[in-house]
Design a protein around this motif. Structure first.
Motif, PDB file in Angstrom:
ATOM      1  N   SER A  88       0.785  -1.056   0.211  1.00 33.83           N
ATOM      2  CA  SER A  88      -0.182  -0.051  -0.018  1.00 33.83           C
ATOM      3  C   SER A  88       0.856   1.429  -0.018  1.00 33.83           C
ATOM      4  O   SER A  88       0.460   2.211  -0.618  1.00 33.83           O
ATOM      5  N   TRP A  89       1.932   1.363   0.648  1.00 37.64           N
ATOM      6  CA  TRP A  89       2.773   2.495   0.573  1.00 37.64           C
ATOM      7  C   TRP A  89       3.465   2.848  -0.644  1.00 37.64           C
ATOM      8  O   TRP A  89       3.461   3.964  -0.954  1.00 37.64           O
ATOM      9  N   ILE A  90       3.376   1.901  -1.704  1.00 39.18           N
ATOM     10  CA  ILE A  90       4.066   2.191  -2.861  1.00 39.18           C
ATOM     11  C   ILE A  90       2.761   2.740  -3.495  1.00 39.18           C
ATOM     12  O   ILE A  90       2.745   3.660  -4.377  1.00 39.18           O
ATOM     13  N   CYS A  91       1.616   2.027  -3.583  1.00 39.08           N
ATOM     14  CA  CYS A  91       0.247   2.453  -4.356  1.00 39.08           C
ATOM     15  C   CYS A  91       0.159   3.805  -3.662  1.00 39.08           C
ATOM     16  O   CYS A  91      -0.176   4.728  -4.775  1.00 39.08           O
ATOM     17  N   ASN A  92       0.385   4.391  -2.225  1.00 38.89           N
ATOM     18  CA  ASN A  92      -0.019   5.550  -2.061  1.00 38.89           C
ATOM     19  C   ASN A  92       0.873   6.604  -2.752  1.00 38.89           C
ATOM     20  O   ASN A  92       0.452   7.568  -3.075  1.00 38.89           O
ATOM     21  N   ALA A  93       2.313   6.238  -2.604  1.00 39.39           N
ATOM     22  CA  ALA A  93       3.274   7.013  -3.229  1.00 39.39           C
ATOM     23  C   ALA A  93       2.949   7.599  -4.693  1.00 39.39           C
ATOM     24  O   ALA A  93       2.917   8.536  -5.303  1.00 39.39           O
ATOM     25  N   GLY A 118       9.162   6.004   2.965  1.00 36.78           N
ATOM     26  CA  GLY A 118       7.795   6.214   2.352  1.00 36.78           C
ATOM     27  C   GLY A 118       6.678   5.032   2.759  1.00 36.78           C
ATOM     28  O   GLY A 118       5.653   5.083   2.089  1.00 36.78           O
ATOM     29  N   LYS A 119       7.113   4.323   3.809  1.00 35.48           N
ATOM     30  CA  LYS A 119       6.165   3.219   4.178  1.00 35.48           C
ATOM     31  C   LYS A 119       5.078   3.648   4.943  1.00 35.48           C
ATOM     32  O   LYS A 119       4.164   2.973   5.360  1.00 35.48           O
ATOM     33  N   LYS A 120       5.148   4.982   5.676  1.00 37.43           N
ATOM     34  CA  LYS A 120       3.911   5.305   6.502  1.00 37.43           C
ATOM     35  C   LYS A 120       3.420   6.892   5.951  1.00 37.43           C
ATOM     36  O   LYS A 120       4.322   7.390   5.174  1.00 37.43           O
ATOM     37  N   TRP A 121       2.241   6.984   6.256  1.00 38.79           N
ATOM     38  CA  TRP A 121       1.796   8.195   5.911  1.00 38.79           C
ATOM     39  C   TRP A 121       0.712   8.742   7.015  1.00 38.79           C
ATOM     40  O   TRP A 121       0.021   7.901   7.575  1.00 38.79           O
ATOM     41  N   ILE A 122       0.642  10.185   6.971  1.00 38.53           N
ATOM     42  CA  ILE A 122      -0.227  10.810   7.780  1.00 38.53           C
ATOM     43  C   ILE A 122      -1.382  11.584   6.945  1.00 38.53           C
ATOM     44  O   ILE A 122      -1.105  12.328   6.220  1.00 38.53           O
ATOM     45  N   PRO A 157      -5.727  -2.992  -5.338  1.00 39.48           N
ATOM     46  CA  PRO A 157      -4.890  -2.097  -4.237  1.00 39.48           C
ATOM     47  C   PRO A 157      -4.847  -0.767  -4.778  1.00 39.48           C
ATOM     48  O   PRO A 157      -4.782   0.141  -3.960  1.00 39.48           O
ATOM     49  N   TYR A 158      -4.546  -0.359  -6.051  1.00 38.21           N
ATOM     50  CA  TYR A 158      -4.476   1.130  -6.255  1.00 38.21           C
ATOM     51  C   TYR A 158      -5.993   1.668  -6.424  1.00 38.21           C
ATOM     52  O   TYR A 158      -6.293   2.880  -6.199  1.00 38.21           O
ATOM     53  N   LEU A 159      -7.057   0.994  -6.572  1.00 35.93           N
ATOM     54  CA  LEU A 159      -8.443   1.416  -6.382  1.00 35.93           C
ATOM     55  C   LEU A 159      -8.904   1.792  -5.142  1.00 35.93           C
ATOM     56  O   LEU A 159      -9.370   2.625  -4.626  1.00 35.93           O
ATOM     57  N   VAL A 160      -8.826   0.499  -4.216  1.00 37.08           N
ATOM     58  CA  VAL A 160      -9.279   0.534  -2.879  1.00 37.08           C
ATOM     59  C   VAL A 160      -8.386  -0.037  -2.015  1.00 37.08           C
ATOM     60  O   VAL A 160      -7.893  -1.223  -2.378  1.00 37.08           O
ATOM     61  N   SER A 161      -7.964   0.572  -0.688  1.00 37.73           N
ATOM     62  CA  SER A 161      -7.128   0.115   0.109  1.00 37.73           C
ATOM     63  C   SER A 161      -7.649  -0.485   1.489  1.00 37.73           C
ATOM     64  O   SER A 161      -7.372   0.055   2.654  1.00 37.73           O
ATOM     65  N   GLY A 178      -6.579   4.541  -2.082  1.00 39.65           N
ATOM     66  CA  GLY A 178      -6.890   4.236  -3.255  1.00 39.65           C
ATOM     67  C   GLY A 178      -7.245   5.415  -4.102  1.00 39.65           C
ATOM     68  O   GLY A 178      -8.036   6.381  -3.542  1.00 39.65           O
ATOM     69  N   LEU A 179      -7.621   5.270  -5.418  1.00 43.09           N
ATOM     70  CA  LEU A 179      -8.105   6.145  -6.247  1.00 43.09           C
ATOM     71  C   LEU A 179      -9.470   6.278  -5.888  1.00 43.09           C
ATOM     72  O   LEU A 179     -10.065   7.424  -6.111  1.00 43.09           O
ATOM     73  N   LEU A 180     -10.211   5.349  -5.834  1.00 43.08           N
ATOM     74  CA  LEU A 180     -11.488   5.352  -5.385  1.00 43.08           C
ATOM     75  C   LEU A 180     -11.897   5.765  -4.136  1.00 43.08           C
ATOM     76  O   LEU A 180     -12.803   6.498  -3.702  1.00 43.08           O
ATOM     77  N   ASP A 181     -11.157   5.469  -3.151  1.00 37.54           N
ATOM     78  CA  ASP A 181     -10.937   5.881  -1.935  1.00 37.54           C
ATOM     79  C   ASP A 181     -10.950   7.448  -1.843  1.00 37.54           C
ATOM     80  O   ASP A 181     -11.774   8.031  -0.972  1.00 37.54           O
TER      81      ASP A 181
END
Length: 313
Positions: A88-93, A118-122, A157-161, A178-181
């Protein structure tokens, strides 16, 4: 309460009523069910359709997300099917880069923590802001209508996480990337009432696409999208969606996430060549061809995916 019980009383992998799950199994190109297209399941022909009876009742745990499969099976699918899921961290980036280009600014939905590789996000706590500049004015409705596609989507995973496909860790609704998220977050922040919520949620789902070859992964991806709809509806409306509301979204999902061989732009085991007349295929002992169909919701018409590829070329 009745609709909530329906969601929870079915099998654990696909917690829907039989009618809703049947819609998620439909292949809109062939008007049959999607195919297994994977030979990992004992006594199941990879060229056969996925039947409701094969994934419910005593078989309700037959199809599992990748993280729940045995390591040996994961490795086998990686070797034989080149199945590698993105954390997910790569999908997010990567999704952040897409939004950075559209918004013309960084860190719109979240900020990647320093010293975390890059493995965590706020997640951004404030409401997402849209440009008020007259020349570059972009609204939240414009964002919801952006068309996005995840190729060879796996469990999407890129659409919904809903969970990290590599670690299996659940992700809280407001931290999803995700893009839909992201579209659903914007809708929940801006919709004025239930009618507006469903209008823009419908448009959000109509503008999210993905394709996958393996039938079990495709069904998991479709399931993840519909469960996300259920979760966002519960968050915004403080109730679970009704069965009819689920069916409407499930129909869109069954069109927009489709089963396709990415080399032929056709259904699995098709020839990929539609130059011959259909009635000749049986006589010539040639595989029948099914170029994949998708729905153009803006024009409200069915098109073949390969025509879009030809236009780009």
């Amino acid at each position: 309460m009745k609709s909530e019980q329906k969601l929870r009383n079915e099998n654990t992998s696909f917690p829907f009523t039989a009618d809703v799950l049947s819609i998620l199994l439909v292949d809109r190109t062939t008007n049959k069910n999607i195919l297994w297209a994977i030979d990992d399941y004992a006594q199941i022909d990879s060229k056969s359709q996925i039947l409701l009876s094969q994934i419910t009742g005593s078989h309700s745990d037959r199809i599992k997300p990748r993280i729940q499969k045995q390591k040996e099976e994961q490795q086998s699918r990686t070797r034989n099917k080149a199945e590698v899921f993105t954390p997910s961290w790569i999908c997010n980036a990567q999704n952040n880069l897409i939004d950075e280009a559209w918004f013309a600014r960084k860190d719109v939905f979240n900020t990647i923590e320093e010293n975390s590789a890059g493995k965590k996000w706020i997640s951004t706590k404030d409401k997402i802001e849209f440009s008020k500049d007259i020349e570059s004015h972009k609204t939240w409705q414009d964002y919801v209508k952006l068309t996005r596609l995840e190729i060879t989507c796996g469990e999407a995973p890129y659409l919904v996480s809903r969970y990290d496909t590599v670690t299996g860790k659940s992700i809280k609704l407001l931290d999803r990337i995700g893009l839909l998220d992201r579209k659903m977050r914007v809708i929940c922040e801006n919709a004025a009432n239930e009618a507006e919520y469903f209008l823009w949620t419908t448009l959000a789902f109509q503008n999210i696409y993905g394709f996958e070859l393996q039938g079990d992964n495709l069904l998991l991806a479709r399931t993840n999208l519909l469960l996300s709809f259920n979760e966002y509806t519960k968050h915004f409306l403080k109730r679970y969606p009704t069965e009819e509301e689920q069916k409407r979204i499930a129909e869109i999902i069954s069109w927009n996430l489709w089963q396709m061989d990415g080399l032929t732009f056709s259904t699995p085991f098709s020839s990929g060549d539609d130059s011959e007349q259909g009635f000749l295929f049986e006589e010539m002992n040639v595989k029948e061809n099914f170029p994949c169909k998708i729905m153009d919701w803006k024009e409200n018409k069915i098109i073949t995916y390969k025509t879009l590829v030809k236009k780009r070329n």
